[in-house]
Enzyme design. Structure first.
Site, PDB file in Angstrom:
ATOM      1  N   GLN A   1       0.828  -1.204   0.000  1.00 45.99           N
ATOM      2  CA  GLN A   1       0.000   0.000   0.000  1.00 45.99           C
ATOM      3  C   GLN A   1       0.864   1.256   0.000  1.00 45.99           C
ATOM      4  OE1 GLN A   1      -3.060   0.817  -0.454  1.00 45.99           O
ATOM      5  NE2 GLN A   1      -2.869   2.969   0.146  1.00 45.99           N
ATOM      6  N   GLU A   2       1.962   1.208   0.751  1.00 49.67           N
ATOM      7  CA  GLU A   2       2.828   2.380   0.862  1.00 49.67           C
ATOM      8  C   GLU A   2       3.585   2.663  -0.431  1.00 49.67           C
ATOM      9  OE1 GLU A   2       3.035   4.570   3.076  1.00 49.67           O
ATOM     10  OE2 GLU A   2       2.268   3.738   4.944  1.00 49.67           O
ATOM     11  N   SER A   3       4.164   1.622  -1.048  1.00 49.32           N
ATOM     12  CA  SER A   3       5.107   1.871  -2.148  1.00 49.32           C
ATOM     13  C   SER A   3       5.007   0.892  -3.306  1.00 49.32           C
ATOM     14  CB  SER A   3       6.529   1.810  -1.595  1.00 49.32           C
ATOM     15  OG  SER A   3       6.846   0.476  -1.194  1.00 49.32           O
TER      16      SER A   3
END
Length: 496
Positions: A309-311
């Site tokens: 989700q972050e990267s």
């Protein structure tokens, strides 16, 4: 023995017998609810499926499974669950009174109501005609001219019989030996051209099988409910009505629905395909770091879901706000955690896991899982102060500040002046942590299906169900005269 004494004894025996008969005649027979409570268990039929009951890494789970356990807890009895995927047999066993009820994701239909009675509905669904992405899409039943296969004796077969009146050329095959998931698998591998499944089952399946496509809805919205025998004794049936009224009013039904379906939104074919490709092409490279970072208190797959989700598992990712790396740490957070190089994947993942732990420690201990983790993730994204602001708004508005189901409705309000002006930390893009948590939950559920847990690791579970009664699982025989023993006679759960 003299004659007088003998007559006296006979007379005394007759008197005792008469008194016993009179006493027994004065006792009314026990109703079904009393019989259940006396024997100490309820006997329930269900199906093995992602929407009803399934075997997870920590044992049995599922939406229907949890509902039945809660009902048993209300009655103060154990549960004897019989797993059976033949819908006709489930309906027959319940109608005959050989089971107390069925909690099997059953659709309420007029045909079934002729010989069964249904409890309060707990979920609305629609039936969908499914085909494989890339093949010709039929627009209605007139274009369904290939192999259409459905579960035998299901509500879908009833729907097809009705549709056949308008489409006389419509034909299909019914299979009692296959589950809805088997049929979906068959659509993907070419065994079947089409099938029909309930929308909730399809929604879960498409997270891992995005090539499943919807041609059209074949029904209006329908309701799922428990099925009970249609008899004069309605004591257990009435108790079920009271139970559903209670859990609807106190929010339990909403929380349970949110737990199993709250992270699912409109299906994203492109995003799902991209995630599955990343699992195949990228995950193995970073899996050892997620293993290491998870320790014994976190599930490595949850951290991996956060990382995606972050990267999208890109160690050199950068955002306009200055956060960088696979777990997108701010510079200040990295320094606080001792992360020297945010672009180093191992350091970033270890730092992200430690930061999640720090935030989680701030969450009040009274809040159980999985809400505690969802709150921690929201704080990871938007900041703990803004999370607390949303929880205070929820509490002031009469909602439960300790449930993610409630608080996720108030976080987006932090964008509006009339709401954030009442808070300590002010404006925030509160819709972003809601999307953030929902996406992670969706990725996590997929990873739980395609990747194994770490030995000795910790899968995210709902700790609030730990006090519920024991459940015995039994697999039915193929013989018609199979009779199950009581709960105490069943030694080990048996997976169907």
């Amino acid at each position: 023995m003299n004659q007088g004494l003998r007559k006296s004894l006979i007379g005394f025996a007759l008197l005792i017998t008469t008194l016993l008969l009179l006493t027994s005649c004065g006792q009314e027979p026990k109703n079904q609810l009393e019989q259940v409570q006396e024997q100490g268990y309820i006997k329930v039929y269900t199906r093995i499926s992602p929407t009803t009951m399934y075997v997870g890494e920590e044992g049995f789970s599922g939406f229907e499974y949890d509902l039945v356990k809660l009902f048993a807890d209300e009655l103060g009895v154990r549960v004897q669950i019989v797993t059976e995927n033949d819908i006709a047999k489930i309906l027959r066993e319940v109608a005959s009174g050989r089971a107390d009820f069925a909690a099997a994701g059953l659709t309420v239909t007029p045909q079934r109501e002729e010989y069964l009675r249904f409890g309060p509905p707990y979920q609305d669904i629609t039936s969908k005609l499914v085909y494989k992405q890339g093949h010709d899409r039929p627009r209605d039943f007139s274009q369904v001219d290939k192999n259409l296969t459905v579960v035998a004796n299901s509500s879908h077969s009833e729907t097809l019989l009705e549709a056949q009146q308008d489409y006389p050329e419509l034909t299909w095959t019914e299979r009692s030996d296959l589950t809805p998931q088997d049929l979906l698998d068959g659509v993907l591998d070419g065994t079947f051209d089409y099938t029909i499944v309930d929308s909730n089952e399809l929604l879960l399946a498409r997270q891992v099988q995005p090539e499943l496509a919807v041609a059209f809805s074949v029904s209006d919205p329908e309701q799922l409910a428990w099925a009970f025998p249609k008899e004069n004794d309605n004591s257990l049936y009435v108790k079920a009505i009271e139970f559903f009224s209670k859990i609807r009013e106190d929010g339990t039904l909403g929380y349970l629905t949110e737990r199993y379906y709250g992270h699912l939104s409109k299906f994203d074919y492109v995003g799902s395909r991209e995630f599955l490709r990343a699992i195949d092409n990228k995950l193995d490279k970073y899996r050892p770091y997620f293993y290491e970072a998870a320790g014994d208190d976190l599930d490595w797959r949850l951290l991996a879901a956060m990382g995606y989700q972050e990267s999208h598992w890109e160690p050199h990712a950068r955002s306009p706000t200055g956060v960088r790396g696979l777990m997108m740490l701010t510079l200040n957070t990295a320094k606080q955690l001792g992360v020297k190089n945010r672009l180093d994947a191992e350091q970033s993942i270890l730092g992200g896991a430690d930061y999640l732990r720090l935030v989680k420690k701030k969450i009040p201990e009274r809040i159980g899982e999985p809400d505690r983790t969802w709150f921690a993730m929201a704080a990871y994204n938007v900041g703990f102060g803004h999370l607390e602001d949303a929880r205070r708004l929820a509490e002031a508005d009469g909602a439960n500040p300790d449930k993610w189901l409630s608080v996720k409705e108030y976080l987006p309000l932090l964008r509006q002046k009339k709401w954030y002006s009442r808070t300590r930390y002010g404006y925030a893009r509160g819709d972003e942590p809601v999307k953030y948590v929902n996406n992670i939950r969706r990725y996590y559920q997929v990873l739980k299906q395609v990747a194994e847990a770490k030995a000795g690791g910790s899968e995210l579970l709902d700790t609030e169900t730990e006090s519920l009664p024991d459940v015995d699982i039994e697999q039915t025989s193929t013989e018609e005269d199979n009779v199950l023993g009581t709960s105490e006679e069943i030694a080990e759960p048996i997976e169907n």
